[in-house]
Design a protein around this motif. Sequence first.
Motif, short mmCIF file in Angstrom:
data_model
loop_
_atom_site.label_atom_id
_atom_site.label_comp_id
_atom_site.label_asym_id
_atom_site.label_seq_id
_atom_site.Cartn_x
_atom_site.Cartn_y
_atom_site.Cartn_z
N GLU A 12 0.83 -1.20 0.00
CA GLU A 12 0.00 0.00 0.00
C GLU A 12 0.87 1.25 0.00
O GLU A 12 0.61 2.19 -0.76
CB GLU A 12 -0.91 0.02 1.23
N ALA A 47 -7.01 6.57 -0.61
CA ALA A 47 -7.53 5.93 -1.82
C ALA A 47 -8.28 6.94 -2.68
O ALA A 47 -8.12 6.97 -3.90
CB ALA A 47 -8.44 4.77 -1.44
N VAL A 61 -10.23 -1.28 -9.19
CA VAL A 61 -9.39 -1.58 -8.04
C VAL A 61 -8.81 -2.98 -8.24
O VAL A 61 -9.55 -3.93 -8.51
CB VAL A 61 -10.21 -1.53 -6.73
N LEU A 135 -11.76 0.09 -0.99
CA LEU A 135 -10.48 -0.38 -0.47
C LEU A 135 -10.57 -0.72 1.02
O LEU A 135 -10.05 -1.74 1.46
CB LEU A 135 -9.39 0.66 -0.71
#
Length: 170
Positions: A12, A47, A61, A135
């Motif tokens: 991430e 995000a 995504v 997310l």
Amino acid sequence: QAAPDPRQRMIELEALQLSQTKEIEELLPDPEAPPESITPEQRRLLAEALANQPGASQSQVWVFGRGISVRDPDLDALRVANYILGGLFSSRLNMNLREDKGWSYGVGGNEAVYQHAVPYMISAPVQADRTGDTLVELNRQVTDFLTAKGTTKEERDRVAALFEKYNHSD
């Protein structure tokens, strides 16, 4: 509840660091902070900042996991887990993001078998304004699946019936 996998946090953070905007830099957590200190709201804001494309109606995504070796004795267990989590229309991810929340036309998981490795992937085309929420929700569902909410007997029986139906040799 178990802490998030530090490898996931690294992925991430690497993805977030691809963006050089001041807005993103201000939202990035301290790299030394423990993973559990990043709140769902922080993840959502990050995000949204990354995915915010004015005028876009949809975001794509992708979530990737390291997976396992093709020789791993748990390969069949990974396949069963995929069917339950994301590999079928009736999977948890699709039922949540498509049927319950209405954010997607379809979410899917896939264990891709390559020569030496079997990475795990989740694909979720979602409404652009729900990218951050997606997310957070994917992270919650995968974490729950791997920790507190595993599989149920009903889910395992449903997958076993599918294996029986499609792998039956006459």
